[in-house]
Design an enzyme around this catalytic site. Structure first.
Site, PDB file in Angstrom:
ATOM      1  N   GLU A  74       0.826  -1.211   0.000  1.00  0.00           N
ATOM      2  CA  GLU A  74       0.000   0.000   0.000  1.00  0.00           C
ATOM      3  C   GLU A  74       0.856   1.254   0.000  1.00  0.00           C
ATOM      4  O   GLU A  74       0.604   2.201  -0.752  1.00  0.00           O
ATOM      5  CB  GLU A  74      -0.932  -0.023   1.215  1.00  0.00           C
ATOM      6  CG  GLU A  74      -1.731   1.257   1.445  1.00  0.00           C
ATOM      7  CD  GLU A  74      -2.738   1.550   0.358  1.00  0.00           C
ATOM      8  OE1 GLU A  74      -3.259   2.677   0.335  1.00  0.00           O
ATOM      9  OE2 GLU A  74      -3.006   0.654  -0.479  1.00  0.00           O
ATOM     10  N   HIS A 139     -11.904   5.166  -8.176  1.00  0.00           N
ATOM     11  CA  HIS A 139     -10.459   5.379  -8.060  1.00  0.00           C
ATOM     12  C   HIS A 139      -9.731   4.708  -9.225  1.00  0.00           C
ATOM     13  O   HIS A 139      -8.795   5.288  -9.807  1.00  0.00           O
ATOM     14  CB  HIS A 139      -9.974   4.812  -6.724  1.00  0.00           C
ATOM     15  CG  HIS A 139      -8.578   5.203  -6.361  1.00  0.00           C
ATOM     16  ND1 HIS A 139      -8.072   6.469  -6.556  1.00  0.00           N
ATOM     17  CD2 HIS A 139      -7.560   4.487  -5.809  1.00  0.00           C
ATOM     18  CE1 HIS A 139      -6.824   6.528  -6.137  1.00  0.00           C
ATOM     19  NE2 HIS A 139      -6.483   5.329  -5.698  1.00  0.00           N
ATOM     20  N   HIS A 304      -3.710  -8.390 -16.913  1.00  0.00           N
ATOM     21  CA  HIS A 304      -5.018  -8.062 -17.486  1.00  0.00           C
ATOM     22  C   HIS A 304      -5.328  -6.578 -17.282  1.00  0.00           C
ATOM     23  O   HIS A 304      -5.907  -5.934 -18.163  1.00  0.00           O
ATOM     24  CB  HIS A 304      -6.085  -8.929 -16.831  1.00  0.00           C
ATOM     25  CG  HIS A 304      -7.420  -8.885 -17.513  1.00  0.00           C
ATOM     26  ND1 HIS A 304      -7.582  -9.057 -18.869  1.00  0.00           N
ATOM     27  CD2 HIS A 304      -8.672  -8.685 -17.025  1.00  0.00           C
ATOM     28  CE1 HIS A 304      -8.855  -8.981 -19.187  1.00  0.00           C
ATOM     29  NE2 HIS A 304      -9.541  -8.739 -18.094  1.00  0.00           N
TER      30      HIS A 304
END
Length: 351
Positions: A74, A139, A304
């Site tokens: 994060e 987001h 992807h």
């Protein structure tokens, strides 16, 4: 020749690719709440590493035990995103300083700066609202939008790719396909934020049926109340199946539309653009199928996301090339039109 600011815009574009992929990696490793606060981590600038700091962190957030690896996923994403924000601020400042230069875009850099500020807010809400799917999807879309606009800015500053004088219907088709790709990316974000990627584990059927039990009402209940924590998702199987199947159907529609666009580009003499589009489409479809067959392996899932970005940027490039030429561009390419423009401007006298 490249216009001033081109290299900085290109660097920002490449940095945005890194930020988008780091965001995907953070989301797919379930590290979105690796730090339960924002912008720090458990009240620190970095992930608490020592036993003393971890004891303080768990006293501050007893409901969120420290997981060092997820915390660093994060925080690294935040560090890169913060660096990107500073680079975009620099681009905007340069644009304002060079606003008297007729070749310097101004509105676009300022729009990108406003968007990245909004992205920062969405990053904060992603944590404070504990992965509320609406915010997580917004987001993700903001990240792709930032990447698209920076790519557009880079193309404008590159000094290359003059607009092509092609039928308006081809431009309309390309614009419609761009909207379809954006819609499919939004569906993909909704799949990811609701943990519906493995709701169906077989192809081409789902749960062995062509049309399995699905609850579209719950799956697309966009006004749902904010819950305590959405890590892992809160929807039942039928709702997640509805989301997953919608993404599959969307993929089929986008594929058909892009195949038509590629054929139209080829017949218009733009074989390279058509080939690039087909390549991006083939890679993305293959990665999507692999996600289902191999049950969402991490690297394939991240790839992807990268494939979605590549397909979107391909559509941005195509639409940029197919944009309607300005009056000045038409005059430059047509001697008769050039003389008409000069006469109307008073630069030469008509006879």
């Amino acid at each position: 020749m490249h216009k001033p600011g081109y290299r900085l815009a290109l660097f920002a574009t490449l940095l945005t690719v890194v930020v988008v992929l780091l965001g995907a990696y953070t989301r797919l490793t379930h590290a979105g709440l690796g730090c339960p606060d924002w912008p720090g981590c458990y009240g620190f600038l970095g992930v608490p590493m020592s036993e003393h700091k971890q004891a303080i962190a768990e006293a501050r957030f007893p409901e969120a035990p420290v997981e060092v690896a997820k915390g660093w996923y994060e925080m690294i994403h935040r560090y890169f995103a913060g660096a990107l924000g500073l680079v975009i601020l620099g681009i905007a400042v340069q644009a304002v300083r060079r606003r008297a230069d007729p070749v310097q875009p101004l509105k676009l850099p300022l729009a990108i700066l406003a968007l990245v500020i909004l992205q920062g807010a969405f990053g904060m809400w992603t944590v404070t609202l504990q992965l509320w799917p609406q915010v997580v999807t917004a987001h993700l879309l903001g990240g792709f939008a930032t990447l698209s606009l920076l790519t557009l800015l880079t193309l404008r500053l590159s000094g290359r790719f003059a607009p092509l004088q092609l039928p308006g219907r081809l431009r309309a088709l390309a614009a419609a396909c761009l909207l379809l790709v954006i819609g499919q990316i939004a569906l993909g974000g909704w799949v990811s934020s609701n943990y519906a990627a493995v709701a169906c584990v077989d192809l081409p059927t789902c749960h062995g049926e062509w049309w399995p039990a699905m609850d579209f009402g719950k799956g697309f209940h966009l006004t749902q109340h904010i819950g305590p924590n959405y890590l892992g998702g809160q929807l039942d199987s039928d709702a997640r199946t509805a989301i997953h199947m919608s993404h599959r159907i969307g993929a089929l529609l986008v594929t058909l539309a892009l195949l038509v666009l590629a054929w139209r580009l080829h017949t218009a003499g733009l074989s390279r653009l058509a080939g690039l589009l087909l390549l991006a489409l083939a890679v993305q479809v293959s990665l999507g199928i692999s996600n289902v067959i191999f049950h969402l392996p991490l690297l394939v899932a991240v790839a992807h996301n990268a494939g979605g970005a590549a397909l979107l940027l391909t559509m941005v490039l195509i639409n940029y090339r197919l944009r309607a030429p300005s009056a000045a561009a038409r005059a430059a390419s047509d001697p008769a039109q050039r003389r008409t423009t000069l006469v109307s401007s008073g630069l030469v006298q008509g006879r």
